[in-house]
Write a protein that holds these residues in place. Structure first.
Motif, PDB file in Angstrom:
ATOM      1  N   SER A 173      75.782  26.148  49.419  1.00  0.00           N
ATOM      2  CA  SER A 173      75.634  24.800  48.881  1.00  0.00           C
ATOM      3  C   SER A 173      74.179  24.347  48.932  1.00  0.00           C
ATOM      4  O   SER A 173      73.683  23.694  48.025  1.00  0.00           O
ATOM      5  CB  SER A 173      76.510  23.819  49.661  1.00  0.00           C
ATOM      6  N   LYS A 174      73.505  24.721  50.008  1.00  0.00           N
ATOM      7  CA  LYS A 174      72.080  24.406  50.092  1.00  0.00           C
ATOM      8  C   LYS A 174      71.305  25.157  49.012  1.00  0.00           C
ATOM      9  O   LYS A 174      70.365  24.641  48.416  1.00  0.00           O
ATOM     10  CB  LYS A 174      71.538  24.755  51.473  1.00  0.00           C
ATOM     11  N   PHE A 175      71.725  26.405  48.763  1.00  0.00           N
ATOM     12  CA  PHE A 175      71.050  27.194  47.734  1.00  0.00           C
ATOM     13  C   PHE A 175      71.253  26.564  46.360  1.00  0.00           C
ATOM     14  O   PHE A 175      70.330  26.468  45.550  1.00  0.00           O
ATOM     15  CB  PHE A 175      71.604  28.623  47.754  1.00  0.00           C
ATOM     16  N   GLU A 176      72.493  26.086  46.109  1.00  0.00           N
ATOM     17  CA  GLU A 176      72.782  25.440  44.837  1.00  0.00           C
ATOM     18  C   GLU A 176      71.989  24.154  44.686  1.00  0.00           C
ATOM     19  O   GLU A 176      71.441  23.847  43.618  1.00  0.00           O
ATOM     20  CB  GLU A 176      74.282  25.157  44.742  1.00  0.00           C
ATOM     21  N   ALA A 185      74.964  31.677  42.418  1.00  0.00           N
ATOM     22  CA  ALA A 185      75.272  30.864  43.584  1.00  0.00           C
ATOM     23  C   ALA A 185      76.699  30.333  43.531  1.00  0.00           C
ATOM     24  O   ALA A 185      77.416  30.313  44.539  1.00  0.00           O
ATOM     25  CB  ALA A 185      74.279  29.702  43.691  1.00  0.00           C
ATOM     26  N   GLU A 186      77.122  29.889  42.338  1.00  0.00           N
ATOM     27  CA  GLU A 186      78.494  29.408  42.206  1.00  0.00           C
ATOM     28  C   GLU A 186      79.512  30.522  42.460  1.00  0.00           C
ATOM     29  O   GLU A 186      80.563  30.309  43.078  1.00  0.00           O
ATOM     30  CB  GLU A 186      78.698  28.815  40.810  1.00  0.00           C
ATOM     31  N   LYS A 187      79.185  31.719  41.965  1.00  0.00           N
ATOM     32  CA  LYS A 187      80.086  32.855  42.187  1.00  0.00           C
ATOM     33  C   LYS A 187      80.210  33.178  43.671  1.00  0.00           C
ATOM     34  O   LYS A 187      81.297  33.384  44.205  1.00  0.00           O
ATOM     35  CB  LYS A 187      79.584  34.071  41.412  1.00  0.00           C
ATOM     36  N   LEU A 188      79.070  33.222  44.344  1.00  0.00           N
ATOM     37  CA  LEU A 188      79.090  33.505  45.779  1.00  0.00           C
ATOM     38  C   LEU A 188      79.796  32.387  46.540  1.00  0.00           C
ATOM     39  O   LEU A 188      80.481  32.633  47.544  1.00  0.00           O
ATOM     40  CB  LEU A 188      77.654  33.681  46.294  1.00  0.00           C
ATOM     41  N   LYS A 235      66.326  30.227  31.973  1.00  0.00           N
ATOM     42  CA  LYS A 235      67.376  31.243  32.045  1.00  0.00           C
ATOM     43  C   LYS A 235      67.525  31.776  33.467  1.00  0.00           C
ATOM     44  O   LYS A 235      68.638  32.019  33.951  1.00  0.00           O
ATOM     45  CB  LYS A 235      67.059  32.392  31.083  1.00  0.00           C
ATOM     46  N   GLN A 236      66.375  31.952  34.153  1.00  0.00           N
ATOM     47  CA  GLN A 236      66.428  32.428  35.530  1.00  0.00           C
ATOM     48  C   GLN A 236      67.149  31.431  36.428  1.00  0.00           C
ATOM     49  O   GLN A 236      67.949  31.800  37.292  1.00  0.00           O
ATOM     50  CB  GLN A 236      65.002  32.682  36.048  1.00  0.00           C
ATOM     51  N   ILE A 237      66.862  30.149  36.215  1.00  0.00           N
ATOM     52  CA  ILE A 237      67.537  29.120  37.009  1.00  0.00           C
ATOM     53  C   ILE A 237      69.042  29.122  36.726  1.00  0.00           C
ATOM     54  O   ILE A 237      69.862  29.024  37.649  1.00  0.00           O
ATOM     55  CB  ILE A 237      66.923  27.741  36.711  1.00  0.00           C
ATOM     56  N   GLN A 238      69.411  29.263  35.470  1.00  0.00           N
ATOM     57  CA  GLN A 238      70.830  29.306  35.121  1.00  0.00           C
ATOM     58  C   GLN A 238      71.520  30.523  35.733  1.00  0.00           C
ATOM     59  O   GLN A 238      72.640  30.418  36.244  1.00  0.00           O
ATOM     60  CB  GLN A 238      70.990  29.298  33.603  1.00  0.00           C
ATOM     61  N   ASP A 239      70.837  31.676  35.684  1.00  0.00           N
ATOM     62  CA  ASP A 239      71.422  32.874  36.279  1.00  0.00           C
ATOM     63  C   ASP A 239      71.587  32.726  37.786  1.00  0.00           C
ATOM     64  O   ASP A 239      72.619  33.110  38.358  1.00  0.00           O
ATOM     65  CB  ASP A 239      70.550  34.093  35.956  1.00  0.00           C
ATOM     66  N   ASP A 240      70.544  32.160  38.418  1.00  0.00           N
ATOM     67  CA  ASP A 240      70.644  31.964  39.867  1.00  0.00           C
ATOM     68  C   ASP A 240      71.740  30.954  40.208  1.00  0.00           C
ATOM     69  O   ASP A 240      72.459  31.107  41.205  1.00  0.00           O
ATOM     70  CB  ASP A 240      69.294  31.471  40.414  1.00  0.00           C
TER      71      ASP A 240
END
Length: 499
Positions: free
Chosen positions: A86-89, A58-61, A49-54
């Motif tokens: 993109s690197k974060f994603e 990231a997609e929102k940002l 869930k944490q990965i999905q939230d992050d």
């Protein structure tokens, strides 16, 4: 009856030791009251869930960044800078798929038959613990190979998988203790599933092999995963040791422990239990540490049984275990508990006597951390005076506890001083017995010296009363006429022959 004389004791409902999910397995305070199976499920669910939230963040940002960039540079609509998001994603995507590929790659065909070049590279990157293994590590490796020879081809495959896993884990220095534990537990689960299909559901054979796998892996990785610098295990160890030292005044009567250390057999079992719980820190394998805990617990049950002259109950065991921990002050207690929790075969912690005794040890450690005046049936003022060293409890003749600052109170509650006083009493009794023995020896020596004179006087009296008379006798010749010959029996009667 006063409140002071109402001894409540320590009681933990057996249902409190079980998993809060109601699965029937033993829970653990380190897993928030869950068993290892339910905890891993909760951990993986929360981590996913944490990965999905992050990822969603990231997609929102990323969208906001793209919208802001398109507004600021309308003449170049096709040129979009991915920027750091993109690197974060990409990082989150890799992190999401890492746990799946970590164990699968160990069982893939490429890992089972690696090229020689890759194998050589793996050897050059092996850690110093592999190159310069200690005697214990070498012995464990030889024992593991000898054990796997019985399995023949599956044994060689297991050895390859274990070596690949060790090399892979040794190269990952940036993993946290929880992530390292997750990788080890995943490997245990995958290996157990493969063994279950190989042995066709024979759980005894699977557990036997898994015990050897755990021993081999954890002996090789022990220095890297026991009390790692990335955790606060060492800080907890120091806090627990300081806490136990501050509670040195707690007596066996305060905890309502059903053990009488005046009985030699009980005292012997107490010493053995303390030795076992201290010896736990010298073991490397989680299962061996559990064996020490189990031996310690069985000695406690024996001491209670001898004292009560009946089988010990679970309600008697936990207070006695707390008393043993307070008396032993085991080294690195929290680190050992965490090490067992993270890297032990989960089946041993969820069921069986090993899991039961380990759960009680966790409860004892948690109880010691939260020990207060109410737990010992004391007033807050008395508890604070005892903790600060201003006073020490003393057992009065009525059996109630009172406080005193004199040396007598310290002697009464300090086990070492109490043992010294007991030894002094024994020495005093031995001195009295030795004096009586020496007096009897001197009396015997005097009797022995006077005995020859007494015998000589008695002999002299008898000789004077009955003097010795020597009668003369005449010896006749062999051919002389002896009239007594006629009185001899026929065989002895002389025969006369005519010449």
């Amino acid at each position: 009856m006063s409140q002071r004389t109402e001894r409540r004791g320590i009681h933990v409902d057996q249902s409190d030791l079980l998993c809060k999910k109601g699965c029937g397995y033993y829970g653990n305070a380190a897993w928030q009251g869950l068993c290892s199976k339910c905890w891993r499920e909760e951990y993986q669910r929360a981590h996913k869930k944490q990965i999905q939230d992050d990822w969603a963040l990231a997609e929102k940002l990323q969208r906001e960044e793209e919208a802001s960039h398109s507004q600021s540079t309308p003449s170049h609509p096709g040129h979009t800078s991915l920027g750091p998001f993109s690197k974060f994603e990409e990082k989150k995507t890799n992190e999401k798929t890492r746990k799946v590929t970590t164990v699968k790659k160990f069982f893939s065909p490429s890992s089972r038959t690696p090229p020689k070049k890759e194998t050589q590279e793996g050897k050059t990157t092996s850690p110093s613990i592999t190159r310069h293994a200690s005697f214990d590590t070498d012995q464990v490796s030889r024992d593991f190979v000898d054990f796997l020879k019985i399995l023949q081809k599956p044994g060689r495959e297991i050895h390859k998988q274990c070596r690949a896993f060790i090399l892979n884990m040794s190269s990952k220095k940036d993993l946290s203790a929880e992530e390292f534990s997750e990788c080890v537990q995943d490997f245990y689960q995958s290996m157990a599933d493969r063994l279950m299909s190989h042995f066709r559901g024979s759980t005894d054979s699977v557990e036997q092999v898994m015990d050897q796998v755990e021993k081999y892996i954890m002996t090789r990785l022990y220095k890297s995963v026991f009390c790692p610098e990335t955790t606060d295990d060492e800080k907890k160890d120091l806090a627990t040791q300081s806490r136990i030292r501050a509670l040195h005044w707690v007596t066996i009567q305060m905890l309502c422990v059903s053990m009488d250390e005046e009985i030699p057999e009980v005292s012997e079992n107490v010493v053995k239990a303390i030795t076992d719980i201290i010896e736990m820190d010298s073991k490397r394998v989680p299962r061996d540490k559990l064996v020490c805990i189990t031996r310690c617990s069985k000695h406690i049950f024996s001491a209670i049984r001898i004292t009560k002259k009946e089988p010990a109950s679970a309600d008697d065991f936990l207070p006695a275990l707390i008393y043993i921990v307070l008396k032993a002050n085991p080294p690195r207690l929290q680190s050992n508990i965490q090490y067992i929790t993270r890297f032990c075969n989960p089946s041993r912690l969820m069921t069986g006597e090993d899991g039961y005794y380990f759960t009680n040890l966790c409860c004892a450690a948690a109880f010691i951390e939260k020990l207060d005046a109410q737990s010992l049936n004391l007033s807050p003022e008395e508890f604070e005076r005892y903790m600060s060293g201003q006073a020490s409890p003393r057992l009065s003749s009525e059996g109630e506890w009172s406080h005193t600052g004199s040396a007598l109170g310290t002697t009464a509650t300090n086990p070492v001083l109490a043992q010294v006083n007991h030894n002094l009493e024994l020495l005093s009794g031995l001195c009295n017995r030795q004096e009586r023995l020496m007096e009897a020896a001197r009396s015997l020596q005097a009797d022995l010296l006077s005995w020859p004179e007494t015998v000589e006087r008695e002999v002299q009296v008898i000789m004077e009363k009955y003097p010795l008379e020597i009668l003369s006798c005449t010896v006749s010749a062999i051919d002389a006429n002896n009239m007594d010959n006629d009185n001899l029996p026929p065989p002895l009667t002389p025969q006369v022959f005519a010449g």
